[in-house]
Design a protein around this motif. Sequence first.
Motif, mmCIF file in Angstrom:
data_model
loop_
_atom_site.group_PDB
_atom_site.id
_atom_site.type_symbol
_atom_site.label_atom_id
_atom_site.label_comp_id
_atom_site.label_asym_id
_atom_site.label_seq_id
_atom_site.Cartn_x
_atom_site.Cartn_y
_atom_site.Cartn_z
ATOM 1 N N ASP A 151 57.840 -26.133 24.507
ATOM 2 C CA ASP A 151 57.781 -27.457 23.342
ATOM 3 C C ASP A 151 56.703 -27.025 22.461
ATOM 4 O O ASP A 151 56.611 -27.398 21.267
ATOM 5 C CB ASP A 151 57.716 -28.547 24.369
ATOM 6 C CG ASP A 151 56.808 -28.808 25.404
ATOM 7 O OD1 ASP A 151 55.728 -27.777 25.565
ATOM 8 O OD2 ASP A 151 56.596 -29.945 26.080
ATOM 9 N N VAL A 155 56.969 -26.699 18.562
ATOM 10 C CA VAL A 155 56.468 -27.515 17.554
ATOM 11 C C VAL A 155 55.640 -27.024 16.512
ATOM 12 O O VAL A 155 55.677 -27.085 15.277
ATOM 13 C CB VAL A 155 55.568 -28.712 18.274
ATOM 14 C CG1 VAL A 155 54.691 -29.331 17.103
ATOM 15 C CG2 VAL A 155 56.347 -29.706 19.135
ATOM 16 N N CYS A 169 54.343 -36.613 17.762
ATOM 17 C CA CYS A 169 55.183 -36.172 18.760
ATOM 18 C C CYS A 169 55.040 -37.086 19.937
ATOM 19 O O CYS A 169 54.085 -37.745 20.307
ATOM 20 C CB CYS A 169 54.942 -34.829 19.301
ATOM 21 S SG CYS A 169 54.977 -33.516 18.199
ATOM 22 N N SER A 170 56.226 -37.400 20.628
ATOM 23 C CA SER A 170 56.325 -38.041 22.140
ATOM 24 C C SER A 170 55.704 -37.359 23.019
ATOM 25 O O SER A 170 55.504 -35.971 22.864
ATOM 26 C CB SER A 170 57.824 -38.448 22.427
ATOM 27 O OG SER A 170 58.424 -37.554 22.449
ATOM 28 N N SER A 172 55.365 -34.684 26.217
ATOM 29 C CA SER A 172 56.120 -33.581 26.376
ATOM 30 C C SER A 172 56.756 -34.046 27.760
ATOM 31 O O SER A 172 56.483 -34.717 28.458
ATOM 32 C CB SER A 172 55.064 -32.439 26.485
ATOM 33 O OG SER A 172 55.747 -31.256 27.168
ATOM 34 N N VAL A 201 64.948 -31.751 22.073
ATOM 35 C CA VAL A 201 64.021 -32.221 21.128
ATOM 36 C C VAL A 201 64.938 -32.816 19.954
ATOM 37 O O VAL A 201 65.927 -32.601 19.715
ATOM 38 C CB VAL A 201 63.104 -31.041 20.460
ATOM 39 C CG1 VAL A 201 63.970 -30.090 19.859
ATOM 40 C CG2 VAL A 201 61.929 -31.793 19.666
ATOM 41 N N ILE A 203 64.258 -34.008 16.075
ATOM 42 C CA ILE A 203 63.347 -33.965 14.707
ATOM 43 C C ILE A 203 63.960 -34.756 13.578
ATOM 44 O O ILE A 203 65.177 -34.852 13.446
ATOM 45 C CB ILE A 203 63.396 -32.560 13.989
ATOM 46 C CG1 ILE A 203 63.025 -31.283 15.125
ATOM 47 C CG2 ILE A 203 62.287 -32.199 12.836
ATOM 48 C CD1 ILE A 203 63.120 -29.979 14.832
ATOM 49 N N TYR A 212 59.422 -44.538 20.206
ATOM 50 C CA TYR A 212 58.685 -43.236 21.056
ATOM 51 C C TYR A 212 58.610 -43.465 22.535
ATOM 52 O O TYR A 212 58.890 -42.346 23.227
ATOM 53 C CB TYR A 212 57.178 -42.961 20.559
ATOM 54 C CG TYR A 212 57.034 -42.467 19.331
ATOM 55 C CD1 TYR A 212 56.885 -41.055 19.017
ATOM 56 C CD2 TYR A 212 57.029 -43.147 18.136
ATOM 57 C CE1 TYR A 212 56.858 -40.412 17.832
ATOM 58 C CE2 TYR A 212 56.955 -42.571 16.890
ATOM 59 C CZ TYR A 212 56.694 -41.041 16.662
ATOM 60 O OH TYR A 212 56.585 -40.430 15.548
ATOM 61 N N GLN A 220 62.059 -34.758 23.797
ATOM 62 C CA GLN A 220 60.716 -34.959 22.881
ATOM 63 C C GLN A 220 60.997 -35.212 21.518
ATOM 64 O O GLN A 220 61.990 -34.440 20.762
ATOM 65 C CB GLN A 220 60.219 -33.670 23.035
ATOM 66 C CG GLN A 220 58.530 -33.714 22.132
ATOM 67 C CD GLN A 220 57.706 -32.545 22.487
ATOM 68 O OE1 GLN A 220 58.165 -31.659 22.737
ATOM 69 N NE2 GLN A 220 56.648 -33.011 22.436
ATOM 70 N N VAL A 222 59.788 -35.081 17.424
ATOM 71 C CA VAL A 222 59.037 -34.274 16.561
ATOM 72 C C VAL A 222 59.159 -35.198 15.173
ATOM 73 O O VAL A 222 60.266 -34.865 14.786
ATOM 74 C CB VAL A 222 59.360 -33.200 16.465
ATOM 75 C CG1 VAL A 222 58.270 -32.310 15.591
ATOM 76 C CG2 VAL A 222 59.048 -32.347 17.894
#
Length: 262
Positions: A151, A155, A169-170, A172, A201, A203, A212, A220, A222
């Motif tokens: 991860d 990112v 980001c939240s 991991s 993930v 985005i 979040y 996750q 982003v």
Amino acid sequence: MDIQQVLAALETFAPLPLQEGFDNAGLQIGLTGEQDVTGALLCLDVTLDVVDEAIRNGFNLIVSHHPLLFHGLKRISNDGSSIERIVIKAIQNNIAIVSMHTNLDNAVGGVNYKMAQKLGLTDVGFLQPFTRAGLEGGSGVVGLLPEAMTDSEFVDSVKTVFNAPAAMCSQSCGRSVRKVALCGGAGSFLLGEAKAKGADVFITGEMHYHEYFEALGDIQIVVLGHYETEQYTSELLQEILAKSCPGLKTKIAQSTNPIYIV
């Protein structure tokens, strides 16, 4: 080639019925069939600087992603808002303005597909497909990385691809990333769909604070910024016009991100 022909080409790729109900895509300013296009300046947002750049280049068409006219104007004055002054300057200089917004977001091969291409995703499809007025479209996309990444590696690579100075980001999830869901701009409404599709993930450009918490342990998030995620839209518009309007002179405007991270 007149402006109506260019408008028809854009709307063939991203038909207006694909836009969201709140939107105002399509022709914003201009005479569609009475002037030949001397050149098209392509941008994310229409600003006074963009209009000035069109004038300097002798272009009489601006094609943007975000609509110039989103809310109604009660007056148009040279001492009013920047939008009012843009309208006046564009009309005074016979510049037409066309915007391809959520219809381009929701089109096959549209904004989100362009983001996926930049990330090298394969097996790309809509995250939330739909049919409107007999047209196939969708919100967001989901696809696969060629190879799994950690991860943190992912990112870092995303920040590089989108020239983002930072990413919000939240926490991991502690697993590798292979399946990626994304939506340019304000895509938080698709978080649940990204989780349901089993993405590692998600985005997007904007996310509210409390959202979040919805990601914890499942996916996750982003968040790169609205501008960062949609910056390649001008490149997409240039590709569309190169194929559908060969010979049309186009130029990507000098981009302006109104948000500075310091």
